[in-house]
Design a protein around this motif. Structure first.
Motif, PDB file in Angstrom:
ATOM      1  N   LEU A   1       0.860  -1.178   0.000  1.00 19.32           N
ATOM      2  CA  LEU A   1       0.000   0.000   0.000  1.00 19.32           C
ATOM      3  C   LEU A   1       0.895   1.225   0.000  1.00 19.32           C
ATOM      4  CD1 LEU A   1      -3.031   0.897   0.399  1.00 19.32           C
ATOM      5  CD2 LEU A   1      -2.508   0.997   2.835  1.00 19.32           C
ATOM      6  N   SER A   2       0.629   2.139  -0.914  1.00 22.06           N
ATOM      7  CA  SER A   2       1.398   3.385  -0.930  1.00 22.06           C
ATOM      8  C   SER A   2       0.502   4.518  -1.402  1.00 22.06           C
ATOM      9  CB  SER A   2       2.625   3.259  -1.846  1.00 22.06           C
ATOM     10  OG  SER A   2       2.212   3.059  -3.181  1.00 22.06           O
ATOM     11  N   GLY A   3       0.811   5.714  -0.942  1.00 20.51           N
ATOM     12  CA  GLY A   3       0.026   6.862  -1.360  1.00 20.51           C
ATOM     13  C   GLY A   3       0.275   8.058  -0.478  1.00 20.51           C
ATOM     14  N   ASP A   4      -0.666   8.993  -0.550  1.00 21.83           N
ATOM     15  CA  ASP A   4      -0.553  10.203   0.259  1.00 21.83           C
ATOM     16  C   ASP A   4      -1.882  10.485   0.944  1.00 21.83           C
ATOM     17  OD1 ASP A   4      -2.174  11.904  -1.580  1.00 21.83           O
ATOM     18  OD2 ASP A   4      -0.471  11.618  -2.910  1.00 21.83           O
ATOM     19  N   TYR A   5      -1.825  11.308   1.996  1.00 18.85           N
ATOM     20  CA  TYR A   5      -3.006  11.555   2.800  1.00 18.85           C
ATOM     21  C   TYR A   5      -2.985  12.926   3.444  1.00 18.85           C
ATOM     22  CZ  TYR A   5       0.184  10.450   6.612  1.00 18.85           C
ATOM     23  OH  TYR A   5       1.244  10.454   7.481  1.00 18.85           O
ATOM     24  N   GLU A   6      -4.174  13.387   3.786  1.00 20.55           N
ATOM     25  CA  GLU A   6      -4.435  14.594   4.569  1.00 20.55           C
ATOM     26  C   GLU A   6      -5.656  14.283   5.427  1.00 20.55           C
ATOM     27  OE1 GLU A   6      -5.155  17.706   1.743  1.00 20.55           O
ATOM     28  OE2 GLU A   6      -3.202  17.487   0.801  1.00 20.55           O
ATOM     29  N   PRO A   7      -5.985  15.111   6.406  1.00 17.94           N
ATOM     30  CA  PRO A   7      -7.138  14.811   7.257  1.00 17.94           C
ATOM     31  C   PRO A   7      -8.471  14.729   6.507  1.00 17.94           C
ATOM     32  CG  PRO A   7      -5.761  16.468   8.285  1.00 17.94           C
ATOM     33  CD  PRO A   7      -5.220  16.254   6.909  1.00 17.94           C
ATOM     34  N   GLN A   8      -8.567  15.361   5.347  1.00 18.37           N
ATOM     35  CA  GLN A   8      -9.834  15.419   4.612  1.00 18.37           C
ATOM     36  C   GLN A   8      -9.864  14.565   3.344  1.00 18.37           C
ATOM     37  OE1 GLN A   8     -12.690  17.777   5.225  1.00 18.37           O
ATOM     38  NE2 GLN A   8     -11.833  17.688   7.278  1.00 18.37           N
ATOM     39  N   ARG A   9      -8.724  13.908   2.987  1.00 14.04           N
ATOM     40  CA  ARG A   9      -8.701  13.102   1.762  1.00 14.04           C
ATOM     41  C   ARG A   9      -7.493  12.184   1.763  1.00 14.04           C
ATOM     42  NH1 ARG A   9      -5.058  12.761  -1.265  1.00 14.04           N
ATOM     43  NH2 ARG A   9      -3.355  14.147  -1.141  1.00 14.04           N
ATOM     44  N   TYR A  10      -7.553  11.138   0.951  1.00  4.94           N
ATOM     45  CA  TYR A  10      -6.402  10.275   0.740  1.00  4.94           C
ATOM     46  C   TYR A  10      -6.465   9.646  -0.641  1.00  4.94           C
ATOM     47  CZ  TYR A  10      -9.581   6.581   2.469  1.00  4.94           C
ATOM     48  OH  TYR A  10     -10.631   5.742   2.690  1.00  4.94           O
ATOM     49  N   SER A  11      -5.297   9.222  -1.116  1.00  5.32           N
ATOM     50  CA  SER A  11      -5.160   8.554  -2.402  1.00  5.32           C
ATOM     51  C   SER A  11      -4.146   7.425  -2.206  1.00  5.32           C
ATOM     52  CB  SER A  11      -4.659   9.543  -3.453  1.00  5.32           C
ATOM     53  OG  SER A  11      -4.423   8.890  -4.674  1.00  5.32           O
ATOM     54  N   MET A  12      -4.561   6.194  -2.513  1.00  6.19           N
ATOM     55  CA  MET A  12      -3.707   5.045  -2.266  1.00  6.19           C
ATOM     56  C   MET A  12      -3.690   4.091  -3.460  1.00  6.19           C
ATOM     57  SD  MET A  12      -2.717   5.350   0.941  1.00  6.19           S
ATOM     58  CE  MET A  12      -3.147   6.648   2.088  1.00  6.19           C
ATOM     59  N   ALA A  13      -2.562   3.432  -3.654  1.00  3.25           N
ATOM     60  CA  ALA A  13      -2.436   2.339  -4.623  1.00  3.25           C
ATOM     61  C   ALA A  13      -2.174   1.078  -3.811  1.00  3.25           C
ATOM     62  CB  ALA A  13      -1.288   2.596  -5.584  1.00  3.25           C
ATOM     63  N   MET A  14      -2.862  -0.009  -4.183  1.00  2.00           N
ATOM     64  CA  MET A  14      -2.721  -1.245  -3.436  1.00  2.00           C
ATOM     65  C   MET A  14      -2.486  -2.407  -4.388  1.00  2.00           C
ATOM     66  SD  MET A  14      -5.279  -2.949  -0.670  1.00  2.00           S
ATOM     67  CE  MET A  14      -6.088  -4.251  -1.564  1.00  2.00           C
ATOM     68  N   THR A  15      -1.561  -3.273  -4.021  1.00  2.00           N
ATOM     69  CA  THR A  15      -1.300  -4.506  -4.758  1.00  2.00           C
ATOM     70  C   THR A  15      -1.424  -5.658  -3.771  1.00  2.00           C
ATOM     71  OG1 THR A  15       0.255  -3.371  -6.211  1.00  2.00           O
ATOM     72  CG2 THR A  15       0.383  -5.765  -6.147  1.00  2.00           C
ATOM     73  N   MET A  16      -2.139  -6.710  -4.163  1.00  2.56           N
ATOM     74  CA  MET A  16      -2.264  -7.902  -3.334  1.00  2.56           C
ATOM     75  C   MET A  16      -1.898  -9.120  -4.159  1.00  2.56           C
ATOM     76  SD  MET A  16      -5.754  -7.414  -1.152  1.00  2.56           S
ATOM     77  CE  MET A  16      -5.477  -8.993  -0.373  1.00  2.56           C
ATOM     78  N   THR A  17      -1.150 -10.021  -3.558  1.00  4.73           N
ATOM     79  CA  THR A  17      -0.840 -11.292  -4.211  1.00  4.73           C
ATOM     80  C   THR A  17      -1.092 -12.425  -3.225  1.00  4.73           C
ATOM     81  OG1 THR A  17       1.492 -11.201  -3.562  1.00  4.73           O
ATOM     82  CG2 THR A  17       0.933 -10.310  -5.728  1.00  4.73           C
ATOM     83  N   ASN A  18      -1.446 -13.562  -3.771  1.00  5.47           N
ATOM     84  CA  ASN A  18      -1.632 -14.776  -2.997  1.00  5.47           C
ATOM     85  C   ASN A  18      -0.948 -15.897  -3.777  1.00  5.47           C
ATOM     86  OD1 ASN A  18      -3.303 -15.821  -0.596  1.00  5.47           O
ATOM     87  ND2 ASN A  18      -3.715 -17.333  -2.183  1.00  5.47           N
ATOM     88  N   GLU A  19       0.004 -16.555  -3.134  1.00  4.03           N
ATOM     89  CA  GLU A  19       0.712 -17.670  -3.760  1.00  4.03           C
ATOM     90  C   GLU A  19       0.407 -18.925  -2.976  1.00  4.03           C
ATOM     91  OE1 GLU A  19       4.856 -16.790  -3.868  1.00  4.03           O
ATOM     92  OE2 GLU A  19       4.575 -14.945  -4.985  1.00  4.03           O
ATOM     93  N   GLY A  20      -0.196 -19.900  -3.662  1.00  3.42           N
ATOM     94  CA  GLY A  20      -0.531 -21.154  -3.002  1.00  3.42           C
ATOM     95  C   GLY A  20      -0.058 -22.328  -3.828  1.00  3.42           C
TER      96      GLY A  20
END
Length: 182
Positions: free
Chosen positions: A135-154
């Protein structure tokens, strides 16, 4: 997929403080303690009504059937809008297990939060699968913007997937009385 459900709580936690925490190879418990020790649990975001827009950017799931795969491919690029009420009580302090629930099989590869930026990678080891969430991004008390990557290896194709999404959120006003009581 448990982490997706917890995403709003994670993002709520990340959106309001300028004091920072930076750790590597840290347990969820140690990160939660560092957040508490820095006083970051006092206030995370401004309470009120929040609108969150989630966009699926990509998904790769080799074990997914044809119909499921087609449905997921159609979802790529579509925006899902969620509105939630964050009461003053909920804005004050999330639980210490804010990202992983009560999962003791998880560890942060790195966790950096402060100065309006977030960058973290959480790895979980389960009996049949390894999961990783970045998870990475930027934030303020009134807004946020995030990029998320998820992986599952089984061990099998049905236990493997990778997905990317982005989340944009903003405070859109005060909660109405009905939402605030839930």
């Amino acid at each position: 997929m448990k982490q997706i459900v917890l995403l709003p709580a994670v993002l709520a936690l990340l959106t309001a403080c300028d004091k920072g925490v930076e750790m590597k190879n840290a347990s969820v418990e140690n990160v939660a303690k560092a957040v508490k020790d820095k006083g970051l649990e006092e206030k995370f975001v401004d309470p009120g009504k929040w609108e969150q827009v989630v966009t699926l950017l990509s998904i790769d799931a080799p074990g997914m059937g044809g119909q499921e795969r087609a449905a997921m491919q159609q979802a790529i690029g579509q925006k899902q809008v969620h509105t939630v009420c964050l009461t003053p009580e909920k804005a004050k302090s999330p639980r210490a297990d804010f990202v992983t629930g009560k999962d003791e099989n998880c560890n942060y590869d790195h966790f950096k939060w402060g100065g309006g930026k977030i960058d973290m990678v959480l790895s979980c080891q389960h009996p049949n699968a390894k999961q990783k969430m970045a998870l990475s991004g930027d934030y303020e008390p009134q807004r946020y913007s995030m990029a998320m990557t998820m992986t599952n290896e089984g061990g099998s194709k049905t236990e493997q997937f990778a997905m990317k999404m982005k989340v944009e959120a903003k405070r859109v006003g005060d909660c109405d009385a009905k939402a605030a009581s839930n």
